[in-house]
Motif scaffolding. Structure first.
Motif, mmCIF file in Angstrom:
data_model
loop_
_atom_site.group_PDB
_atom_site.id
_atom_site.type_symbol
_atom_site.label_atom_id
_atom_site.label_comp_id
_atom_site.label_asym_id
_atom_site.label_seq_id
_atom_site.Cartn_x
_atom_site.Cartn_y
_atom_site.Cartn_z
ATOM 1 N N UNK A 66 -20.740 17.958 -5.044
ATOM 2 C CA UNK A 66 -22.124 17.602 -4.740
ATOM 3 C C UNK A 66 -22.229 16.135 -4.313
ATOM 4 N N UNK A 67 -21.480 15.257 -4.966
ATOM 5 C CA UNK A 67 -21.508 13.837 -4.608
ATOM 6 C C UNK A 67 -20.910 13.607 -3.222
ATOM 7 N N UNK A 68 -20.070 14.546 -2.764
ATOM 8 C CA UNK A 68 -19.490 14.463 -1.425
ATOM 9 C C UNK A 68 -20.317 15.243 -0.409
ATOM 10 N N UNK A 69 -21.524 15.650 -0.827
ATOM 11 C CA UNK A 69 -22.445 16.397 0.035
ATOM 12 C C UNK A 69 -21.836 17.715 0.515
ATOM 13 N N UNK A 70 -21.089 18.368 -0.357
ATOM 14 C CA UNK A 70 -20.544 19.703 -0.055
ATOM 15 C C UNK A 70 -21.211 20.674 -1.024
ATOM 16 N N UNK A 71 -22.461 20.974 -0.709
ATOM 17 C CA UNK A 71 -23.303 21.748 -1.615
ATOM 18 C C UNK A 71 -23.206 23.253 -1.411
ATOM 19 N N UNK A 72 -22.546 23.687 -0.354
ATOM 20 C CA UNK A 72 -22.406 25.113 -0.075
ATOM 21 C C UNK A 72 -20.972 25.518 -0.395
ATOM 22 N N UNK A 73 -20.821 26.404 -1.381
ATOM 23 C CA UNK A 73 -19.514 26.935 -1.761
ATOM 24 C C UNK A 73 -19.513 28.414 -1.424
ATOM 25 N N UNK A 132 -21.383 31.232 -3.278
ATOM 26 C CA UNK A 132 -21.393 31.017 -4.726
ATOM 27 C C UNK A 132 -22.742 30.436 -5.120
ATOM 28 N N UNK A 133 -23.416 31.094 -6.057
ATOM 29 C CA UNK A 133 -24.699 30.600 -6.555
ATOM 30 C C UNK A 133 -24.508 29.645 -7.723
#
Length: 145
Positions: free
Chosen positions: A57-64, A129-130
């Protein structure tokens, strides 16, 4: 591997930056004895490395997403995944599908671009992934199941 080695591994998985002095206190050995045990675990590749756990999330990778592939060309798909910056893990599996890729990306749009690019190598089925409810380190090593 004895119980002391198992405890050392468990503690290092919890905190790989633990001092050898503190680790020695936990396993009730001297620091030099613990250092020697850790070195042996490294030398026989039981300990494969030490890693930082980084917040996606801190790396702005919010979609898994977990993307399942029926591959057309296994080697080409493996190479594509290995070289793609959004792929965190890629597993060759047995069954109806041949690969599972774990992807962390910035947006739904960048996920779509990944899927479009990957379609050259096989048929993807995407699962976003939710949430994650289990994230473990191995805490018990045993020869018995």
């Amino acid at each position: 591997m004895d119980n002391i080695d198992q405890t050392i591994l468990s503690e290092l998985q919890k905190n790989s930056k633990i001092s050898m002095k503190d680790l020695a206190e936990i396993v009730h050995l001297s620091s030099p004895a613990v250092i020697e045990r850790v070195r042996k675990l490294e030398d026989n590749h039981t300990i494969e490395g030490y890693h930082a756990s980084v917040s996606l999330q801190k790396l702005d990778r919010n979609i898994m997403a977990l993307i399942l592939f029926e591959s057309k060309d296994c080697k080409a798909l493996a190479s594509f995944c290995h070289n793609h910056p959004d792929v965190l893990e890629c597993y060759r599996v047995a069954g109806e599908i041949s690969y599972i890729a774990k992807v962390a990306t910035h947006s739904v749009e960048s996920l779509e671009i990944f899927i479009d690019e990957a379609m050259e190598y096989g048929s993807p089925s995407t699962n976003i992934v939710l949430s994650s409810h289990v994230k473990k380190v191995i805490s018990s090593y045993t020869d018995e199941i």
